[in-house]
Write a protein that holds these residues in place. Structure first.
Motif, PDB file in Angstrom:
ATOM      1  N   ASN A  39       5.166   4.801   9.558  1.00 44.32           N
ATOM      2  CA  ASN A  39       6.168   5.681   8.950  1.00 44.32           C
ATOM      3  C   ASN A  39       7.522   4.987   8.845  1.00 44.32           C
ATOM      4  O   ASN A  39       8.228   5.145   7.843  1.00 44.32           O
ATOM      5  CB  ASN A  39       6.303   6.978   9.762  1.00 44.32           C
ATOM      6  N   ARG A  41       8.018   1.746   8.601  1.00 42.66           N
ATOM      7  CA  ARG A  41       7.942   0.737   7.545  1.00 42.66           C
ATOM      8  C   ARG A  41       8.047   1.380   6.162  1.00 42.66           C
ATOM      9  O   ARG A  41       8.713   0.848   5.277  1.00 42.66           O
ATOM     10  CB  ARG A  41       6.633  -0.055   7.669  1.00 42.66           C
ATOM     11  N   SER A  42       7.365   2.527   5.996  1.00 39.22           N
ATOM     12  CA  SER A  42       7.429   3.228   4.713  1.00 39.22           C
ATOM     13  C   SER A  42       8.853   3.672   4.411  1.00 39.22           C
ATOM     14  O   SER A  42       9.353   3.490   3.296  1.00 39.22           O
ATOM     15  CB  SER A  42       6.496   4.442   4.731  1.00 39.22           C
ATOM     16  N   ARG A  45      10.946   0.764   3.389  1.00 39.23           N
ATOM     17  CA  ARG A  45      10.633   0.336   2.020  1.00 39.23           C
ATOM     18  C   ARG A  45      11.218   1.310   1.002  1.00 39.23           C
ATOM     19  O   ARG A  45      11.776   0.902  -0.018  1.00 39.23           O
ATOM     20  CB  ARG A  45       9.121   0.239   1.841  1.00 39.23           C
ATOM     21  N   TRP A  46      11.086   2.604   1.272  1.00 37.50           N
ATOM     22  CA  TRP A  46      11.639   3.624   0.374  1.00 37.50           C
ATOM     23  C   TRP A  46      13.153   3.469   0.249  1.00 37.50           C
ATOM     24  O   TRP A  46      13.706   3.558  -0.839  1.00 37.50           O
ATOM     25  CB  TRP A  46      11.305   5.015   0.890  1.00 37.50           C
ATOM     26  N   SER A  57      -1.908  11.946  -1.665  1.00 34.79           N
ATOM     27  CA  SER A  57      -1.742  11.775  -0.212  1.00 34.79           C
ATOM     28  C   SER A  57      -2.193  12.992   0.585  1.00 34.79           C
ATOM     29  O   SER A  57      -1.975  13.056   1.798  1.00 34.79           O
ATOM     30  CB  SER A  57      -0.272  11.467   0.113  1.00 34.79           C
TER      31      SER A  57
END
Length: 288
Positions: A39, A41-42, A45-46, A57
Motif C-alpha cells: 500500500n 509503494r502504491s 507511485r500515485w 480491483s
C-alpha cells in the motif's frame, strides 16, 4: 492474540500447539506487513505520477489512501468495481482532471463533486444513477461528460453552465427531454442521446454553432427544430434510426442542402484518408 486468549482462560497449551499458534501469528503479521508495504509503494507511485489506476480491483468501498493524497491526484480510474457511493471527501482532490468510475453500482453522486474545479473528464457509464446533482454545473472546466447506461429521468438545468463541454453522452437512460439550458453549452461538438424516450427537442439546440454530431436513434422524435440544420452550421452527422420521422420531413427542413454538402465532404475526407467505414457504409442517419 490467540496465545493470550489461551493463557487468559488457563487452558493448557502444549509446546507443539504453542509453536503452531506463534507461527500463525507471525504469518499473519508478515502478511499484514507485506500488504502495508504494498500500500505504501502504491501510494508513493500515485503521488509521484498523479495517476491512480484501480480498475478491476473488486473494491466495495472508496480507498481512504486515495483521499489522503488530496492535491496530488490528477487522474483517478476506478472502472469495473462494486462501489455503491463516492464519499463527500472526494472534494479534497482539488487538482483532479479525470474521474472515471464506470461499471460500478453508484446510485447517487455527492454534492461535493462541484468542488472538483479542475475536472475535465467525468465518466460514470454503467451505474445506477437516477439523478445528477445541480452542483454538476460548477464543473466549469469540464470537457467530456459520459453518463450512458444509467437510469436518469432528467438532466439538471445547471448543465447549461458547462461552457467548455465538448462531448456529452447520455445514451441508454430514461430521458423524456433534454433541458432548454443545453443550448448554452456553446463548445458542444458531439451529443449522444440514443436509446431514451425523448419526444421533443429544445429549440435552444439551434444555438449550438459548434455541434458536429447529433445521435438520437431509438427515441420517439417525430420532428426536429425547424432551423436546426440552418443554424447549426458545423453539423455533419445526424443519427435518427428508430424514430417516427421520415426522410421526406428531414429533406424539407431549412438548410438541408447545406447540411448534405457538409456530410458528403466529411465522408469524402474520410475516404481520401483511407479511414475504414463500418458495414453500413455511408450511413444516412435515417431509416429510408
Amino acid at each position: 492474540m490467540l496465545w493470550k486468549f489461551a493463557l487468559d482462560l488457563d487452558v493448557g497449551v502444549s509446546g507443539e500447539v504453542l509453536e503452531g499458534i506463534i507461527w500463525v501469528n507471525l504469518t499473519m503479521g508478515c502478511c499484514m506487513s507485506k500488504r502495508s508495504a504494498a500500500n505504501s509503494r502504491s501510494a508513493a507511485r500515485w503521488r509521484s505520477t498523479g495517476i491512480v489506476g484501480l480498475r478491476d480491483s473488486n473494491l466495495k468501498h472508496f480507498p481512504s489512501e486515495v483521499l489522503e493524497l488530496e492535491r496530488a491526484v490528477r487522474t483517478l480510474d476506478m472502472t469495473h468495481n462494486k462501489l455503491v457511493e463516492i464519499p463527500l471527501e472526494i472534494g479534497s482532490l482539488a487538482n483532479l482532471q479525470r474521474l472515471i468510475v464506470s461499471e460500478n453500482l453508484l446510485e447517487r453522486l455527492p454534492i461535493t463533486l462541484g468542488k472538483l474545479q479542475s475536472l475535465k473528464v467525468l465518466a460514470l457509464d454503467d451505474n445506477r444513477l437516477t439523478t445528477l446533482p445541480d452542483e454538476l454545473g460548477l464543473l466549469v472546466r469540464l470537457e467530456r461528460l459520459s453518463v450512458s447506461s444509467n437510469s436518469l429521468i432528467s438532466l439538471p438545468e445547471t448543465i447549461g453552465s458547462l461552457r467548455n463541454l465538448m462531448q456529452l453522452n447520455v445514451s441508454s437512460n430514461h430521458l423524456k427531454f433534454l433541458p432548454e439550458s443545453i443550448g448554452s453549452c456553446f463548445s458542444l461538438e458531439e451529443l449522444l442521446a440514443n436509446g431514451n424516450s425523448i419526444e421533443d427537442l429544445p429549440l435552444s439546440l439551434c444555438r449550438l454553432a459548434n455541434l458536429k454530431s447529433l445521435s438520437l436513434s431509438n427515441n420517439h422524435i417525430s420532428q426536429l427544430p425547424q432551423n436546426l440544420l440552418s443554424d447549426c452550421t458545423s453539423l455533419q452527422s445526424i443519427l435518427l434510426h428508430e424514430n417516427p420521422i421520415s426522410m421526406e420531413q428531414f429533406q424539407q427542413m431549412v438548410g438541408y442542402q447545406e447540411f448534405e454538402s457538409r456530410r458528403k465532404r466529411k465522408f469524402d475526407k474520410q475516404i481520401d484518408s483511407n479511414i475504414l467505414m463500418n458495414s453500413k457504409g455511408l450511413d444516412e442517419g435515417l431509416d429510408l
